[in-house]
Design a protein around this motif. Structure first.
Motif, PDB file in Angstrom:
ATOM      1  N   HIS A   1       9.515  24.615  32.513  1.00  0.00           N
ATOM      2  CA  HIS A   1       9.510  24.421  33.963  1.00  0.00           C
ATOM      3  C   HIS A   1      10.704  23.608  34.453  1.00  0.00           C
ATOM      4  O   HIS A   1      10.589  22.827  35.393  1.00  0.00           O
ATOM      5  N   ASN A   2      11.857  23.818  33.835  1.00  0.00           N
ATOM      6  CA  ASN A   2      13.072  23.138  34.252  1.00  0.00           C
ATOM      7  C   ASN A   2      13.854  24.064  35.187  1.00  0.00           C
ATOM      8  O   ASN A   2      14.512  25.004  34.741  1.00  0.00           O
ATOM      9  N   PHE A   3      13.769  23.789  36.478  1.00  0.00           N
ATOM     10  CA  PHE A   3      14.360  24.638  37.502  1.00  0.00           C
ATOM     11  C   PHE A   3      15.881  24.708  37.367  1.00  0.00           C
ATOM     12  O   PHE A   3      16.472  25.791  37.384  1.00  0.00           O
ATOM     13  N   ALA A   4      16.521  23.554  37.215  1.00  0.00           N
ATOM     14  CA  ALA A   4      17.989  23.504  37.157  1.00  0.00           C
ATOM     15  C   ALA A   4      18.521  24.255  35.939  1.00  0.00           C
ATOM     16  O   ALA A   4      19.488  25.024  36.047  1.00  0.00           O
ATOM     17  N   LYS A   5      17.902  24.077  34.776  1.00  0.00           N
ATOM     18  CA  LYS A   5      18.351  24.782  33.573  1.00  0.00           C
ATOM     19  C   LYS A   5      18.168  26.285  33.714  1.00  0.00           C
ATOM     20  O   LYS A   5      18.992  27.065  33.233  1.00  0.00           O
ATOM     21  N   THR A   6      17.082  26.688  34.351  1.00  0.00           N
ATOM     22  CA  THR A   6      16.818  28.109  34.540  1.00  0.00           C
ATOM     23  C   THR A   6      17.899  28.746  35.399  1.00  0.00           C
ATOM     24  O   THR A   6      18.460  29.789  35.047  1.00  0.00           O
ATOM     25  N   VAL A   7      18.215  28.119  36.519  1.00  0.00           N
ATOM     26  CA  VAL A   7      19.241  28.655  37.424  1.00  0.00           C
ATOM     27  C   VAL A   7      20.613  28.614  36.752  1.00  0.00           C
ATOM     28  O   VAL A   7      21.398  29.567  36.867  1.00  0.00           O
ATOM     29  N   LEU A   8      20.903  27.542  36.034  1.00  0.00           N
ATOM     30  CA  LEU A   8      22.176  27.450  35.313  1.00  0.00           C
ATOM     31  C   LEU A   8      22.294  28.565  34.278  1.00  0.00           C
ATOM     32  O   LEU A   8      23.345  29.196  34.159  1.00  0.00           O
ATOM     33  N   PHE A   9      21.218  28.837  33.537  1.00  0.00           N
ATOM     34  CA  PHE A   9      21.247  29.920  32.558  1.00  0.00           C
ATOM     35  C   PHE A   9      21.494  31.261  33.241  1.00  0.00           C
ATOM     36  O   PHE A   9      22.280  32.076  32.749  1.00  0.00           O
ATOM     37  N   GLY A  10      20.822  31.509  34.381  1.00  0.00           N
ATOM     38  CA  GLY A  10      21.038  32.760  35.125  1.00  0.00           C
ATOM     39  C   GLY A  10      22.487  32.897  35.563  1.00  0.00           C
ATOM     40  O   GLY A  10      23.077  33.980  35.475  1.00  0.00           O
ATOM     41  N   PHE A  11      23.068  31.794  36.034  1.00  0.00           N
ATOM     42  CA  PHE A  11      24.474  31.806  36.441  1.00  0.00           C
ATOM     43  C   PHE A  11      25.381  32.101  35.247  1.00  0.00           C
ATOM     44  O   PHE A  11      26.286  32.938  35.328  1.00  0.00           O
ATOM     45  N   LEU A  12      25.135  31.416  34.122  1.00  0.00           N
ATOM     46  CA  LEU A  12      25.986  31.605  32.939  1.00  0.00           C
ATOM     47  C   LEU A  12      25.850  33.013  32.356  1.00  0.00           C
ATOM     48  O   LEU A  12      26.845  33.605  31.933  1.00  0.00           O
ATOM     49  N   LEU A  13      24.621  33.553  32.355  1.00  0.00           N
ATOM     50  CA  LEU A  13      24.435  34.933  31.905  1.00  0.00           C
ATOM     51  C   LEU A  13      25.211  35.888  32.805  1.00  0.00           C
ATOM     52  O   LEU A  13      25.901  36.794  32.329  1.00  0.00           O
ATOM     53  N   SER A  14      25.119  35.677  34.098  1.00  0.00           N
ATOM     54  CA  SER A  14      25.844  36.522  35.047  1.00  0.00           C
ATOM     55  C   SER A  14      27.359  36.408  34.845  1.00  0.00           C
ATOM     56  O   SER A  14      28.069  37.412  34.865  1.00  0.00           O
TER      57      SER A  14
ATOM     58  N   MET B   1      27.890  37.891  40.808  1.00  0.00           N
ATOM     59  CA  MET B   1      27.502  36.596  40.252  1.00  0.00           C
ATOM     60  C   MET B   1      26.652  35.798  41.241  1.00  0.00           C
ATOM     61  O   MET B   1      25.647  35.194  40.854  1.00  0.00           O
ATOM     62  N   ILE B   2      27.054  35.814  42.488  1.00  0.00           N
ATOM     63  CA  ILE B   2      26.293  35.100  43.522  1.00  0.00           C
ATOM     64  C   ILE B   2      24.895  35.688  43.642  1.00  0.00           C
ATOM     65  O   ILE B   2      23.894  34.962  43.660  1.00  0.00           O
ATOM     66  N   ASN B   3      24.820  37.002  43.718  1.00  0.00           N
ATOM     67  CA  ASN B   3      23.523  37.661  43.887  1.00  0.00           C
ATOM     68  C   ASN B   3      22.635  37.522  42.650  1.00  0.00           C
ATOM     69  O   ASN B   3      21.420  37.339  42.776  1.00  0.00           O
ATOM     70  N   ASN B   4      23.223  37.616  41.465  1.00  0.00           N
ATOM     71  CA  ASN B   4      22.450  37.447  40.243  1.00  0.00           C
ATOM     72  C   ASN B   4      21.872  36.037  40.156  1.00  0.00           C
ATOM     73  O   ASN B   4      20.707  35.845  39.794  1.00  0.00           O
ATOM     74  N   THR B   5      22.699  35.048  40.492  1.00  0.00           N
ATOM     75  CA  THR B   5      22.232  33.659  40.479  1.00  0.00           C
ATOM     76  C   THR B   5      21.151  33.453  41.534  1.00  0.00           C
ATOM     77  O   THR B   5      20.149  32.772  41.279  1.00  0.00           O
ATOM     78  N   LEU B   6      21.319  34.066  42.689  1.00  0.00           N
ATOM     79  CA  LEU B   6      20.296  33.987  43.736  1.00  0.00           C
ATOM     80  C   LEU B   6      18.986  34.617  43.253  1.00  0.00           C
ATOM     81  O   LEU B   6      17.902  34.074  43.493  1.00  0.00           O
ATOM     82  N   GLY B   7      19.075  35.743  42.556  1.00  0.00           N
ATOM     83  CA  GLY B   7      17.883  36.377  42.004  1.00  0.00           C
ATOM     84  C   GLY B   7      17.175  35.473  41.006  1.00  0.00           C
ATOM     85  O   GLY B   7      15.943  35.363  41.010  1.00  0.00           O
ATOM     86  N   THR B   8      17.952  34.801  40.139  1.00  0.00           N
ATOM     87  CA  THR B   8      17.373  33.860  39.189  1.00  0.00           C
ATOM     88  C   THR B   8      16.697  32.712  39.930  1.00  0.00           C
ATOM     89  O   THR B   8      15.588  32.303  39.576  1.00  0.00           O
ATOM     90  N   LEU B   9      17.348  32.209  40.962  1.00  0.00           N
ATOM     91  CA  LEU B   9      16.803  31.121  41.772  1.00  0.00           C
ATOM     92  C   LEU B   9      15.487  31.537  42.434  1.00  0.00           C
ATOM     93  O   LEU B   9      14.504  30.793  42.412  1.00  0.00           O
ATOM     94  N   ILE B  10      15.451  32.729  42.981  1.00  0.00           N
ATOM     95  CA  ILE B  10      14.227  33.238  43.617  1.00  0.00           C
ATOM     96  C   ILE B  10      13.118  33.386  42.576  1.00  0.00           C
ATOM     97  O   ILE B  10      11.972  32.984  42.811  1.00  0.00           O
ATOM     98  N   GLY B  11      13.445  33.955  41.417  1.00  0.00           N
ATOM     99  CA  GLY B  11      12.455  34.115  40.359  1.00  0.00           C
ATOM    100  C   GLY B  11      11.898  32.782  39.886  1.00  0.00           C
ATOM    101  O   GLY B  11      10.680  32.627  39.709  1.00  0.00           O
ATOM    102  N   ALA B  12      12.786  31.807  39.689  1.00  0.00           N
ATOM    103  CA  ALA B  12      12.334  30.476  39.275  1.00  0.00           C
ATOM    104  C   ALA B  12      11.481  29.844  40.377  1.00  0.00           C
ATOM    105  O   ALA B  12      10.483  29.176  40.088  1.00  0.00           O
ATOM    106  N   GLY B  13      11.864  30.080  41.624  1.00  0.00           N
ATOM    107  CA  GLY B  13      11.076  29.557  42.753  1.00  0.00           C
ATOM    108  C   GLY B  13       9.683  30.170  42.798  1.00  0.00           C
ATOM    109  O   GLY B  13       8.691  29.472  43.064  1.00  0.00           O
TER     110      GLY B  13
END
Length: 167
Positions: free
Chosen positions: A110-123, A144-156
C-alpha cells in the motif's frame, strides 16, 4: 499499422512459460489471495507488454532500423494539432495502466508513491525501448504522462477500496 496477431504468438508463448516458471518457483506455496493478486499483476504487466512492445521476437532482425526520427518530446502534440485518433490513444494509454496501478498498490504494501514511481519508470523504459524495436513505434512523452496517470488512477482506486474496507 495493424499488428498481425500471429507475429505475437512466440512472445505470448514466452510470457506463458515465464509465468509457469514464476508460479512454480515463487507462487506455488503462497496463499490463495497472494497467488490471485500476483497473477493479476503479471497479467496486467503482460497486457502492457503486448500492446506496447510486441511483436518482439519476430522483429529481432529489424532492431535499430530507422531510429533517428522516432522521438516526440512535446506533450500532447497530437491533440494540439488534431492528428490521428488522439482521444483513443490517450484513453487507451491511461486504461492500460490502471490495472497495473491497482494490483501493484496491493502488492507494494500500500505504498502509493512507490507504485506511481514504478508505473512512471516502467513507462519510461517502454518508451525508450520502442524506437529501437520497430520503425512504427516512437518515444512519446505524452504516452509517459498518460501511462503514469493510469498508474496513479489505479493506485487511487485500490487505496480507496482498501481504506474504505478498514473504516
Amino acid at each position: 499499422m495493424t499488428r498481425n496477431i500471429l507475429q505475437s504468438i512466440p512472445d505470448l508463448v514466452l510470457l506463458i512459460v515465464l509465468y509457469c516458471y514464476i508460479y512454480e518457483k515463487y507462487l506455488k506455496r503462497d496463499s490463495r489471495k497472494n497467488k490471485v493478486l500476483l497473477s493479476c499483476l503479471y497479467l496486467s504487466w503482460s497486457l502492457i507488454l503486448y500492446f506496447t512492445l510486441m511483436p518482439l521476437l519476430v522483429d529481432i532482425p529489424n532492431l535499430f532500423d530507422g531510429i533517428t526520427t522516432r522521438f516526440n518530446f512535446i506533450p500532447f502534440v497530437d491533440a494540439i494539432n488534431g492528428y490521428g485518433s488522439y482521444v483513443e490513444q490517450i484513453a487507451g494509454n491511461i486504461l492500460l495502466f490502471v490495472p497495473l496501478g491497482t494490483f501493484l498498490y496491493c502488492c507494494n504494501k500500500h505504498n502509493f508513491a512507490k507504485t506511481v514511481l514504478f508505473g512512471f519508470l516502467l513507462s519510461l523504459c517502454i518508451e525508450v525501448i520502442q524506437p529501437f524495436l520497430s520503425t512504427y513505434r516512437i518515444f512519446d512523452v505524452t504516452d509517459m504522462i498518460n501511462n503514469t496517470l493510469g498508474t496513479l488512477i489505479g493506485a487511487g482506486i485500490a487505496c480507496t477500496i482498501i481504506h474504505g474496507r478498514q473504516d
